[in-house]
Design an enzyme around this catalytic site. Sequence first.
Site, short mmCIF file in Angstrom:
data_model
loop_
_atom_site.label_atom_id
_atom_site.label_comp_id
_atom_site.label_asym_id
_atom_site.label_seq_id
_atom_site.Cartn_x
_atom_site.Cartn_y
_atom_site.Cartn_z
N GLN A 103 0.83 -1.22 -0.02
CA GLN A 103 -0.06 0.12 -0.09
C GLN A 103 1.01 1.32 -0.04
O GLN A 103 0.33 2.38 -0.27
CB GLN A 103 -0.87 -0.05 1.19
CG GLN A 103 -1.71 -1.27 1.38
CD GLN A 103 -2.27 -1.39 2.70
OE1 GLN A 103 -3.52 -0.75 3.04
NE2 GLN A 103 -1.69 -1.79 3.47
N HIS A 121 -1.42 1.54 -4.48
CA HIS A 121 -1.73 2.97 -4.20
C HIS A 121 -0.80 4.02 -4.79
O HIS A 121 -0.62 5.25 -4.55
CB HIS A 121 -1.72 3.34 -2.75
CG HIS A 121 -2.86 2.70 -1.82
ND1 HIS A 121 -2.71 2.52 -0.64
CD2 HIS A 121 -4.03 1.96 -2.30
CE1 HIS A 121 -3.88 1.89 -0.34
NE2 HIS A 121 -4.65 1.59 -1.24
N GLY A 189 2.90 -4.27 9.09
CA GLY A 189 2.86 -2.84 9.15
C GLY A 189 1.79 -2.38 8.58
O GLY A 189 1.88 -1.29 7.90
N THR A 190 0.56 -2.95 8.90
CA THR A 190 -0.61 -2.14 8.31
C THR A 190 -1.74 -2.34 9.07
O THR A 190 -2.12 -3.04 9.91
CB THR A 190 -1.04 -2.85 6.90
OG1 THR A 190 -2.45 -1.89 6.53
CG2 THR A 190 -1.35 -4.08 6.73
N SER A 191 -2.58 -1.23 9.36
CA SER A 191 -3.52 -1.32 10.19
C SER A 191 -4.92 -2.07 9.57
O SER A 191 -5.69 -2.34 10.36
CB SER A 191 -4.27 0.16 10.55
OG SER A 191 -4.24 0.87 9.19
N ASN A 215 3.17 -6.44 13.58
CA ASN A 215 2.78 -5.21 13.97
C ASN A 215 3.30 -4.93 15.45
O ASN A 215 3.49 -6.01 16.20
CB ASN A 215 1.19 -4.91 13.71
CG ASN A 215 0.70 -3.56 13.64
OD1 ASN A 215 1.31 -2.73 14.05
ND2 ASN A 215 -0.15 -3.30 12.83
N1 APR Z 1 6.71 -2.46 12.52
C1 APR Z 1 5.74 -3.02 12.33
N2 APR Z 1 4.33 -2.17 12.47
C2 APR Z 1 4.44 -0.99 12.82
C3 APR Z 1 5.68 -0.17 13.02
C4 APR Z 1 6.84 -0.97 12.83
N3 APR Z 1 8.05 -0.51 13.31
N4 APR Z 1 5.51 1.11 13.27
C5 APR Z 1 3.98 1.24 13.05
N5 APR Z 1 3.72 -0.06 12.60
C6 APR Z 1 2.25 -0.29 12.46
C7 APR Z 1 0.98 0.75 13.21
O1 APR Z 1 0.82 0.12 14.54
C8 APR Z 1 0.06 0.45 12.27
O2 APR Z 1 -0.82 -0.59 12.64
O3 APR Z 1 1.81 0.21 11.23
C9 APR Z 1 0.59 0.35 10.63
C10 APR Z 1 0.27 1.68 9.87
O4 APR Z 1 -0.91 1.83 9.86
P1 APR Z 1 -1.15 3.09 8.94
O5 APR Z 1 -0.57 4.23 9.39
O6 APR Z 1 -2.98 2.99 8.78
O7 APR Z 1 -0.82 2.58 7.35
P2 APR Z 1 -1.47 1.71 6.32
O8 APR Z 1 -2.25 0.49 6.97
O9 APR Z 1 -0.30 1.17 5.36
O10 APR Z 1 -2.62 2.80 5.43
C11 APR Z 1 -3.22 2.14 4.45
O11 APR Z 1 -4.39 4.30 4.41
O12 APR Z 1 -3.68 6.91 4.36
C12 APR Z 1 -3.68 5.61 3.62
O13 APR Z 1 -3.05 5.49 1.56
C13 APR Z 1 -2.90 5.60 2.83
O14 APR Z 1 -1.71 3.36 1.86
C14 APR Z 1 -2.15 4.00 3.19
C15 APR Z 1 -3.54 3.35 3.62
#
Ligand code: APR
Length: 247
Positions: A103, A121, A189-191, A215
């Site tokens: 993403q 994305h 590393g994604t929510s 995560n």
């Molecule tokens: N290692 C593993 N996970 C981590 C770390 C780390 N060092 N640091 C943060 N995280 C986790 C957080 O706990 C969170 O669950 O990474 C996740 C990031 O989540 P988001 O910020 O929501 O990112 P993402 O899931 O990629 O968002 C998806 O949302 O805003 C849009 O287009 C944008 O592609 C993005 C999409």
Amino acid sequence: MDIEDKVNHLIKLLESSEYTIAFTGAGISAESGVPTFRGRGGLWEKFDPLKLATPEAFREDPRRVWEWYKWRMEVIAKAKPNPAHIVLAKLEEKGIVKAIITQNVDGLHQRAGSKNVIELHGNIWRARCTNCNYKTRLQEPPRKIPPKCPECNNPLRPDVVWFGEPLPRKAWEEALNEASKADLIIVVGTSGVVQPAAMIPVIVKYHGGKIVDINIEEDNYTNIADLFIKTKAGQVFKTLGEKLKLI
Ligand code: APR
């Protein structure tokens, strides 16, 4: 179970998998210094996505949107792939990881050496015309903003997917194809809150595949994961890479 035990469990899952893919989000680049969107210190705590990451926001104020993307490009230009990107690339070289569905728009998987990267994305280092089919790679943040199309002089926009926009068709079809073949997906590393991208791991599960969720806190996959490793991605992959003698 400590991280060693969890990584040993991950290795067993890799060994018994015929077709492993990875699904990554902003968290995999956090240790490279690229801010995430949600969670502590996330971008959406400081900035309003509706003013920066929608087609309406760009129509209303292309300068403001480009200022924000320029700032993100400057941050990303200084970032380096971390062990998570690097070991995933090595696992691909070994034929263990078949594809990375990301993403992220930062291009760090490719800079780490990954070849089969599906960008759901888009990519912050590409810009495209708002009017014609012109597309270009940006080696650095544009000096003049908004940059203009050399073909028709209309504003260029970042070649990324904004809220309310469809995913690039080819990337989405490739991702669905990979998810339908995978018997193991490593989610890093994604929510897991942004659709339709967030469906990819669920499709693997639906086809009888297993999910490993990496995560630093629980996310939308934790409850359906076969293995949840609550540790920084860089740490997990450093341990994995050392055990498999990849780094
Ligand atoms: N290692 C593993 N996970 C981590 C770390 C780390 N060092 N640091 C943060 N995280 C986790 C957080 O706990 C969170 O669950 O990474 C996740 C990031 O989540 P988001 O910020 O929501 O990112 P993402 O899931 O990629 O968002 C998806 O949302 O805003 C849009 O287009 C944008 O592609 C993005 C999409």
